[in-house]
Scaffold this motif. Structure first.
Motif, PDB file in Angstrom:
ATOM      1  N   UNK A 131       6.593  -3.608  -1.743  1.00 43.16           N
ATOM      2  CA  UNK A 131       6.150  -4.113  -0.635  1.00 43.16           C
ATOM      3  C   UNK A 131       5.991  -2.781  -0.197  1.00 43.16           C
ATOM      4  N   UNK A 132       6.506  -1.746  -0.296  1.00 42.96           N
ATOM      5  CA  UNK A 132       5.781  -0.574   0.706  1.00 42.96           C
ATOM      6  C   UNK A 132       5.718   0.471  -1.103  1.00 42.96           C
ATOM      7  N   UNK A 133       4.737   0.739  -1.545  1.00 45.28           N
ATOM      8  CA  UNK A 133       4.066   2.503  -2.892  1.00 45.28           C
ATOM      9  C   UNK A 133       4.570   3.681  -1.760  1.00 45.28           C
ATOM     10  N   UNK A 134       5.298   3.997  -2.716  1.00 49.01           N
ATOM     11  CA  UNK A 134       6.252   4.974  -2.729  1.00 49.01           C
ATOM     12  C   UNK A 134       5.282   6.251  -1.962  1.00 49.01           C
ATOM     13  N   UNK A 135       4.082   6.108  -2.678  1.00 50.93           N
ATOM     14  CA  UNK A 135       3.380   7.791  -1.702  1.00 50.93           C
ATOM     15  C   UNK A 135       2.484   7.519  -0.610  1.00 50.93           C
ATOM     16  N   UNK A 168      -4.921   4.361   2.512  1.00 48.64           N
ATOM     17  CA  UNK A 168      -6.304   3.650   2.461  1.00 48.64           C
ATOM     18  C   UNK A 168      -6.286   3.310   0.361  1.00 48.64           C
ATOM     19  N   UNK A 169      -6.159   3.799  -0.289  1.00 46.24           N
ATOM     20  CA  UNK A 169      -7.175   4.151  -1.574  1.00 46.24           C
ATOM     21  C   UNK A 169      -6.153   3.075  -2.318  1.00 46.24           C
ATOM     22  N   UNK A 170      -4.554   3.026  -1.851  1.00 43.02           N
ATOM     23  CA  UNK A 170      -3.293   3.139  -2.897  1.00 43.02           C
ATOM     24  C   UNK A 170      -3.527   1.649  -1.514  1.00 43.02           C
ATOM     25  N   UNK A 171      -3.707   1.286  -0.282  1.00 45.17           N
ATOM     26  CA  UNK A 171      -3.510  -0.412   0.285  1.00 45.17           C
ATOM     27  C   UNK A 171      -4.147  -1.028  -0.661  1.00 45.17           C
ATOM     28  N   UNK A 175      -3.583  -5.039  -0.577  1.00 42.95           N
ATOM     29  CA  UNK A 175      -3.158  -5.142   1.209  1.00 42.95           C
ATOM     30  C   UNK A 175      -3.387  -4.750   1.733  1.00 42.95           C
ATOM     31  N   UNK A 176      -3.298  -4.817   3.078  1.00 44.68           N
ATOM     32  CA  UNK A 176      -4.536  -4.156   3.655  1.00 44.68           C
ATOM     33  C   UNK A 176      -4.242  -2.570   4.867  1.00 44.68           C
ATOM     34  N   UNK A 177      -5.371  -2.374   4.965  1.00 43.53           N
ATOM     35  CA  UNK A 177      -5.611  -0.645   5.671  1.00 43.53           C
ATOM     36  C   UNK A 177      -4.899  -0.670   6.381  1.00 43.53           C
ATOM     37  N   UNK A 178      -4.113   0.889   7.099  1.00 43.28           N
ATOM     38  CA  UNK A 178      -3.484   0.957   7.907  1.00 43.28           C
ATOM     39  C   UNK A 178      -3.412   0.844   9.238  1.00 43.28           C
ATOM     40  N   UNK A 179      -3.087   0.058   9.982  1.00 45.32           N
ATOM     41  CA  UNK A 179      -3.139   0.482  11.238  1.00 45.32           C
ATOM     42  C   UNK A 179      -2.710   0.868  12.201  1.00 45.32           C
ATOM     43  N   UNK A 184      -2.239 -11.900  -6.561  1.00 47.69           N
ATOM     44  CA  UNK A 184      -2.212 -11.338  -7.825  1.00 47.69           C
ATOM     45  C   UNK A 184      -3.719 -11.410  -8.580  1.00 47.69           C
ATOM     46  N   UNK A 185      -4.558 -12.320  -8.211  1.00 50.07           N
ATOM     47  CA  UNK A 185      -5.494 -12.613  -8.686  1.00 50.07           C
ATOM     48  C   UNK A 185      -6.717 -11.743  -8.123  1.00 50.07           C
ATOM     49  N   UNK A 186      -7.007 -10.743  -7.048  1.00 48.52           N
ATOM     50  CA  UNK A 186      -7.306 -10.136  -6.407  1.00 48.52           C
ATOM     51  C   UNK A 186      -7.299  -8.655  -7.116  1.00 48.52           C
ATOM     52  N   UNK A 187      -5.662  -8.177  -7.522  1.00 52.90           N
ATOM     53  CA  UNK A 187      -5.509  -7.252  -7.690  1.00 52.90           C
ATOM     54  C   UNK A 187      -6.064  -6.648  -9.182  1.00 52.90           C
ATOM     55  N   UNK A 188      -5.515  -8.035 -10.006  1.00 55.55           N
ATOM     56  CA  UNK A 188      -5.912  -7.968 -11.210  1.00 55.55           C
ATOM     57  C   UNK A 188      -7.506  -8.067 -11.684  1.00 55.55           C
ATOM     58  N   UNK A 189      -8.668  -9.027 -10.498  1.00 59.35           N
ATOM     59  CA  UNK A 189      -9.881  -8.416 -10.186  1.00 59.35           C
ATOM     60  C   UNK A 189     -10.419  -6.679 -10.157  1.00 59.35           C
ATOM     61  N   UNK A 190      -9.564  -6.389  -9.014  1.00 61.07           N
ATOM     62  CA  UNK A 190      -9.580  -5.125  -8.484  1.00 61.07           C
ATOM     63  C   UNK A 190      -9.669  -3.623  -9.959  1.00 61.07           C
TER      64      UNK A 190
END
Length: 512
Positions: A264-268, A348-351, A356-360, A379-385
């Motif tokens: 949900x929220x990446x630790x880094x 930005x890169x990890x999100x 996910x969306x860029x930070x606001x 899931x489809x987009x994450x796999x494509x990336x």
């Protein structure tokens, strides 16, 4: 300072608070460099050392002669503590220079500044840099306000990084990190020192604004859990990580031979957000940092806005500016932050690579809130990336930003993508043209669209040459129930798959 301690300092090299000088300079040149340190952040000037850190030696001049000369040449504004250090390679003088609360001029009309690489000058009458509150010494603070356990924690962190500073005795270690200053012959912690190694009692008494309040919201009405944390920054970050991770969900995606973890929220990412709040907050404000943890977003709010010149529209591209350089430098040496200011890039890169969306950034008159969103996983987009990065040898951050923006909005003009990239239109055009050549984008009628390879859809079509249930599709593609259903419904809308049967007997098969 012992000879071994001196060698460890020289091995660490010059930086914004450490300066090496040979002994064959005039008193005026020595005064200019010492004042340059005082005008910027304060620090230690080693006299009788080459720029590379090799001991050259210095004559038998008495430390008090240096002190007297600098006092006279700076109009009584600079009075460093000077000590002689002798060893097998010669004699070195260490000048411990405190940060000056007012600009110190040497000669007529100019104020020297040491920036870590060179000595520059500021004309009299120019605006002076914003004072660094974390470099200041609070009158009521003393050595007893530092917690030996927290100092040991800092040493362990340096040891894990392989830093030569870890070999220094406690006092020299604290001096090297900028956490200690000598005031009227006594060692006293700076505000940065208290923030990194202060006792709970000292923080409560001297820096109550160092508290961070964590709130967890199960719904939108109020919060269901709260904890107020007043600890030195390393311990504070560990406790916040524990609180967030206890409520943080993870999904696993299989891409080729690799398994991706999508939290949900990446630790880094949230660590960078917390560090940004600590490094850039206004420590003169008595307000605390607040962390609001919702299922669909994480909000980190801190007193004080962006440093001058930085806005939400240019934060990704603007050269880094630090409101609290002393604290930032110590955190850099401890490995928490990058000196180059790449924390925003990393977020930005990890999100974006996890769909996910860029930070606001939300700006208020006296505060700043950073929002990290947790949208429904695509899931489809994450796999494509992930597959495109493997196929093309990695994406630049520009590629991730453009791909993420087009996934969210469908299509966009050059002007719209330039704003998302925070680039001039010509620079954005070059980045997008490269993505076109890579087969990632296509341009039609002045608008850009994302070219989705849909490898997941193609795999599904291959399986559906014979009728399969949703659960069979899930198992063979390694998808969740929701992702499998979304994929099948999309293929049905596109006319490539049809549904046959009803209820438990429902099957899916490829058309034609």
């Amino acid at each position: 300072m012992t000879w071994a301690e001196l060698k460890a300092r020289l091995e660490a090299g010059q930086d914004e608070r450490t300066l090496f000088l040979p002994s064959d300079l005039s008193p005026e040149e020595l005064a200019r460099h010492a004042a340059g340190l005082a005008n910027h952040k304060g620090g230690t000037l080693f006299l009788g050392v080459s720029r590379e850190g090799r001991v050259l030696g210095v004559s038998e001049i008495h430390p008090l002669q240096i002190t007297h000369a600098l006092f006279q040449l700076t109009g009584g504004l600079l009075l460093p503590y000077v000590e002689a250090v002798e060893g097998p390679e010669g004699r070195v003088l260490a000048l411990h220079v405190p940060q000056s609360p007012a600009a110190i001029a040497v000669g007529a009309g100019r104020v020297p500044f040491w920036d870590g690489e060179r000595l520059t000058e500021l004309r009299m009458g120019q605006v002076l840099p914003e004072p660094d509150l974390t470099a200041q010494v609070l009158p009521a603070a003393g050595l007893s306000d530092l917690d030996p356990v927290e100092v040991l924690r800092l040493r362990r962190i340096l040891e894990e990084r392989g830093s030569g500073l870890a070999a220094l005795p406690d006092l020299e270690l604290l001096y090297a990190l900028g956490l200690l200053e000598r005031v009227e012959g006594q060692e006293k912690p700076t505000v940065a020192g208290l923030l990194l190694a202060g006792t709970p009692l000292a923080l409560r008494r001297l820096l109550p604004q160092a508290e961070v309040s964590y709130y967890f919201h199960e719904g939108e009405e109020g919060y269901t859990f709260r904890e107020d944390i007043l600890r030195p920054i390393p311990a504070l970050l560990e406790r916040l990580r524990d609180l967030i991770q206890a409520r943080n969900r993870v999904r696993y995606l299989t891409v080729g031979l690799f398994r991706l973890e999508v939290w949900d929220f990446d630790g880094e990412v949230y660590r960078e957000a917390l560090l940004n709040a600590l490094v850039h907050r206004d420590w003169g404000s008595r307000d605390a940092i607040q962390v609001h943890h919702h299922r669909d977003r994480l909000e980190v709010s801190n007193p004080g806005g962006f440093p001058p010149g930085i806005t939400p529209e240019n934060v990704l591209r603007h050269p880094p500016k630090r409101r609290n350089p002393r604290l930032a430098e110590a955190l850099y040496r401890l490995g928490y932050v990058e000196r180059a200011g790449s924390g925003v890039d990393k977020m930005y890169r990890l999100l974006l690579k996890h769909g996910k969306e860029p930070p606001e950034y939300r700006l208020y008159p006296e505060a700043l809130t950073l929002v990290l969103y947790n949208p429904e996983l695509d899931e489809a987009f994450v796999r494509e990336i992930a597959e495109a990065q493997e196929r093309l040898g990695g994406f630049s951050l520009d590629h991730l930003i453009a791909a993420g923006h087009l996934r969210r909005v469908g299509e966009a003009t050059l002007e719209e993508l330039a704003r998302a990239l925070q680039l001039p239109e010509e620079a954005a055009r070059r980045a997008l043209a490269r993505m076109e050549r890579m087969g990632l984008l296509r341009r039609e009628g002045g608008r850009y669209r994302l070219v989705r390879r849909d490898s997941l859809g193609e795999r599904a079509l291959g399986l559906l040459a014979q009728p399969l249930s949703r659960r069979e599709v899930e198992g063979q593609l390694g998808l969740s129930s929701r992702a499998a259903l979304a994929l099948l419904n999309r293929l049905i809308r596109e006319g490539r798959v049809e549904r046959v049967g009803r209820g438990a007997a429902t099957r899916y098969r490829r058309r034609g």
